[in-house]
Design a protein around this motif. Structure first.
Motif, PDB file in Angstrom:
ATOM      1  N   LEU A 312       0.825  -1.208   0.000  1.00  0.00           N
ATOM      2  CA  LEU A 312       0.000   0.000   0.000  1.00  0.00           C
ATOM      3  C   LEU A 312       0.861   1.260   0.000  1.00  0.00           C
ATOM      4  N   MET A 313       1.927   1.265   0.807  1.00  0.00           N
ATOM      5  CA  MET A 313       2.827   2.411   0.851  1.00  0.00           C
ATOM      6  C   MET A 313       3.528   2.607  -0.490  1.00  0.00           C
ATOM      7  N   ILE A 314       3.946   1.494  -1.092  1.00  0.00           N
ATOM      8  CA  ILE A 314       4.606   1.584  -2.397  1.00  0.00           C
ATOM      9  C   ILE A 314       3.652   2.158  -3.440  1.00  0.00           C
ATOM     10  N   PHE A 315       2.387   1.703  -3.407  1.00  0.00           N
ATOM     11  CA  PHE A 315       1.387   2.188  -4.369  1.00  0.00           C
ATOM     12  C   PHE A 315       1.204   3.697  -4.238  1.00  0.00           C
ATOM     13  N   PHE A 316       0.993   4.185  -2.998  1.00  0.00           N
ATOM     14  CA  PHE A 316       0.753   5.616  -2.809  1.00  0.00           C
ATOM     15  C   PHE A 316       2.018   6.440  -3.039  1.00  0.00           C
ATOM     16  N   SER A 317       3.189   5.865  -2.762  1.00  0.00           N
ATOM     17  CA  SER A 317       4.422   6.601  -3.043  1.00  0.00           C
ATOM     18  C   SER A 317       4.594   6.799  -4.544  1.00  0.00           C
ATOM     19  N   LEU A 318       4.240   5.773  -5.341  1.00  0.00           N
ATOM     20  CA  LEU A 318       4.314   5.898  -6.802  1.00  0.00           C
ATOM     21  C   LEU A 318       3.255   6.867  -7.321  1.00  0.00           C
ATOM     22  N   LEU A 319       2.024   6.724  -6.811  1.00  0.00           N
ATOM     23  CA  LEU A 319       0.926   7.573  -7.267  1.00  0.00           C
ATOM     24  C   LEU A 319       1.174   9.040  -6.901  1.00  0.00           C
ATOM     25  N   GLY A 320       1.567   9.282  -5.639  1.00  0.00           N
ATOM     26  CA  GLY A 320       1.833  10.658  -5.207  1.00  0.00           C
ATOM     27  C   GLY A 320       3.049  11.251  -5.883  1.00  0.00           C
ATOM     28  N   GLY A 321       4.099  10.445  -6.059  1.00  0.00           N
ATOM     29  CA  GLY A 321       5.295  10.937  -6.732  1.00  0.00           C
ATOM     30  C   GLY A 321       5.018  11.328  -8.165  1.00  0.00           C
ATOM     31  N   LEU A 322       4.206  10.512  -8.849  1.00  0.00           N
ATOM     32  CA  LEU A 322       3.856  10.823 -10.238  1.00  0.00           C
ATOM     33  C   LEU A 322       3.030  12.094 -10.318  1.00  0.00           C
ATOM     34  N   GLN A 323       2.126  12.281  -9.355  1.00  0.00           N
ATOM     35  CA  GLN A 323       1.276  13.462  -9.340  1.00  0.00           C
ATOM     36  C   GLN A 323       2.078  14.736  -9.065  1.00  0.00           C
ATOM     37  N   LEU A 324       3.019  14.670  -8.141  1.00  0.00           N
ATOM     38  CA  LEU A 324       3.761  15.862  -7.728  1.00  0.00           C
ATOM     39  C   LEU A 324       4.924  16.203  -8.658  1.00  0.00           C
ATOM     40  N   PHE A 325       5.659  15.174  -9.084  1.00  0.00           N
ATOM     41  CA  PHE A 325       6.919  15.426  -9.785  1.00  0.00           C
ATOM     42  C   PHE A 325       6.931  14.963 -11.229  1.00  0.00           C
ATOM     43  N   GLY A 326       5.862  14.301 -11.685  1.00  0.00           N
ATOM     44  CA  GLY A 326       5.890  13.757 -13.030  1.00  0.00           C
ATOM     45  C   GLY A 326       6.574  12.394 -13.035  1.00  0.00           C
ATOM     46  N   LEU A 327       7.146  12.023 -14.183  1.00  0.00           N
ATOM     47  CA  LEU A 327       7.728  10.692 -14.347  1.00  0.00           C
ATOM     48  C   LEU A 327       8.842  10.423 -13.341  1.00  0.00           C
ATOM     49  N   ILE A 328       9.652  11.440 -13.042  1.00  0.00           N
ATOM     50  CA  ILE A 328      10.753  11.258 -12.097  1.00  0.00           C
ATOM     51  C   ILE A 328      10.221  10.965 -10.696  1.00  0.00           C
ATOM     52  N   GLY A 329       8.938  11.271 -10.456  1.00  0.00           N
ATOM     53  CA  GLY A 329       8.323  10.998  -9.159  1.00  0.00           C
ATOM     54  C   GLY A 329       8.224   9.521  -8.845  1.00  0.00           C
ATOM     55  N   LEU A 330       8.325   8.650  -9.858  1.00  0.00           N
ATOM     56  CA  LEU A 330       8.337   7.212  -9.612  1.00  0.00           C
ATOM     57  C   LEU A 330       9.579   6.802  -8.828  1.00  0.00           C
ATOM     58  N   ILE A 331      10.601   7.652  -8.843  1.00  0.00           N
ATOM     59  CA  ILE A 331      11.790   7.434  -8.016  1.00  0.00           C
ATOM     60  C   ILE A 331      11.698   8.257  -6.736  1.00  0.00           C
ATOM     61  N   TYR A 332      11.274   9.520  -6.876  1.00  0.00           N
ATOM     62  CA  TYR A 332      11.202  10.411  -5.717  1.00  0.00           C
ATOM     63  C   TYR A 332      10.228   9.894  -4.663  1.00  0.00           C
ATOM     64  N   GLY A 333       9.054   9.414  -5.088  1.00  0.00           N
ATOM     65  CA  GLY A 333       8.025   8.992  -4.146  1.00  0.00           C
ATOM     66  C   GLY A 333       8.502   7.910  -3.189  1.00  0.00           C
ATOM     67  N   PRO A 334       8.947   6.743  -3.701  1.00  0.00           N
ATOM     68  CA  PRO A 334       9.463   5.707  -2.802  1.00  0.00           C
ATOM     69  C   PRO A 334      10.660   6.170  -1.975  1.00  0.00           C
ATOM     70  N   LEU A 335      11.501   7.026  -2.556  1.00  0.00           N
ATOM     71  CA  LEU A 335      12.674   7.520  -1.832  1.00  0.00           C
ATOM     72  C   LEU A 335      12.256   8.369  -0.628  1.00  0.00           C
ATOM     73  N   ILE A 336      11.275   9.249  -0.824  1.00  0.00           N
ATOM     74  CA  ILE A 336      10.799  10.100   0.269  1.00  0.00           C
ATOM     75  C   ILE A 336      10.174   9.253   1.371  1.00  0.00           C
ATOM     76  N   PHE A 337       9.340   8.281   0.981  1.00  0.00           N
ATOM     77  CA  PHE A 337       8.705   7.408   1.972  1.00  0.00           C
ATOM     78  C   PHE A 337       9.754   6.609   2.745  1.00  0.00           C
ATOM     79  N   ALA A 338      10.751   6.082   2.032  1.00  0.00           N
ATOM     80  CA  ALA A 338      11.759   5.242   2.684  1.00  0.00           C
ATOM     81  C   ALA A 338      12.614   6.049   3.654  1.00  0.00           C
TER      82      ALA A 338
END
Length: 361
Positions: A312-338
């Protein structure tokens, strides 16, 4: 915990001035921050290879870093150029085929299909909208087709501009990567010196950043590559340009929830309405069973390196990262959560006595 330090008023002035200066530096670097962070993440992925090159040239750090950058360029840029040229070629053929189909009564034939007629009749009867006739839809699609060439020129110009920006960003990233690889030990020692953590805590933080960076890249981009290959094979079997639509599926796989269905569902519908019912069923089954299973199995497997992060955390980290940062958010999101998870763990350890007392009170 490290020794307590009494902070005087002059120290607070220095800290505030430092924070203000860091914010100003961030403002200067903000247009290039994606390239810098991407260079940092790629340096983590490239470092094992760079170490082997450095072992062969122990006294030539500049040459070692330069060779590592050359290897990365050969791995990414040269295959990408071949793929882009093939995509442009297949895309132009596809656009011409669509134009011919729309211009030569392909729409009228599709609207004569019983399913389309029944669906429109049902929609006109039950839905609270003005009645829609097949002729009106056909006229609008024909009008779109007549201006499709002009639109295609505009789209091509935008793609060319995006490709130019990509190349500029790539070479900027390469420039930063050179220094990160060359001065890796020095940068790491500076960060360790500045961070107010113990050595074991620093090790945990750096290990988690490295682990999550790698798993985010592997989880997102390798899954997209695998889905693009599998989807392209399915599209190629059913008669569509394989490389073009495989690439489109790879990009669509980055979109949470919808994913590759954004590509294969309209394609299957098109095959169905043009009379290729068996191929439409094949494409739908192939996309659900083969392409869909890659996303459901491969992505969670590759992203297991994110310690303390459930699905669930991975899903929302990907979804939120994509929403906030665009494609690069797929890396930023999980990184911020971790990083947040690690910092919470460090907080829990440092204030364990206080938290235990709070629980008992």
């Amino acid at each position: 915990m490290r020794d307590n330090i009494k902070i005087s008023s002059s120290h607070w002035v220095l800290i505030i001035a430092l924070l203000a200066a860091m914010f100003a530096c961030y403002q200067l670097l903000e247009p290039y921050i994606n390239s810098i962070i991407l260079a940092f993440i790629i340096s983590l992925l490239m470092f094992p290879l760079h170490e082997k090159i450095e072992q062969k040239l122990p006294t030539h750090k500049n040459i070692s870093a330069f060779l590592s950058c050359i290897v990365l360029t050969v791995i990414i840029v040269i295959p990408l150029l071949f793929v882009l040229s093939a995509i442009v070629q297949q895309g132009s053929v596809l656009s011409q085929n669509i134009y011919d189909w729309v211009s030569h009564d392909g729409i009228q034939t599709a609207f004569k299909h019983p399913w389309v007629t029944n669906t429109l009749n049902w929609a006109n009867h039950y839905l609270p909208f003005d009645a829609v006739s097949p002729q009106e839809i056909a006229q609008k699609l024909a009008k779109f087709a007549s201006s499709f060439g002009t639109r295609l020129v505009g789209i091509s110009a935008k793609i060319l501009g995006d490709a130019t920006n990509f190349l500029l960003d790539f070479f900027l990233m390469l420039f930063v990567l050179f220094f990160l690889l060359r001065d890796h030990d020095r940068i790491l020692s500076i960060l360790r010196h500045i961070l107010p953590f113990s050595r074991s805590q620093e090790d945990r933080l750096f290990e988690e950043i490295e682990k999550v960076s790698k798993s985010a890249v592997m989880g997102s981009f390798l899954t997209a590559l695998a889905q693009g290959i599998a989807g392209g094979i399915g599209m190629g079997i059913t008669g569509f340009p394989m490389l073009f639509w495989g690439t489109m599926m790879a990009f669509a796989s980055f979109i949470p929830v919808v994913g590759t269905a954004l590509i294969w569902i309209p394609s299957a519908i098109y095959l169905f309405f043009t009379g290729d019912t068996s191929w439409a069923i094949f494409l739908a089954v192939w996309s659900i069973v083969v392409v869909g299973s890659i996303d459901n199995l491969l992505r969670p497997l590759l992203m297991q390196g994110s310690n303390g992060m459930n699905t669930l955390m991975i899903f929302f980290s990907l979804l939120g990262g994509l929403q906030l940062f665009g494609l690069i958010g797929l890396i930023y999101g999980p990184l911020i959560f971790a990083i947040t998870t690690v910092l919470f763990n460090l907080y829990e350890e440092e204030f364990a006595h206080f938290l235990d007392n709070q629980d008992q009170s």
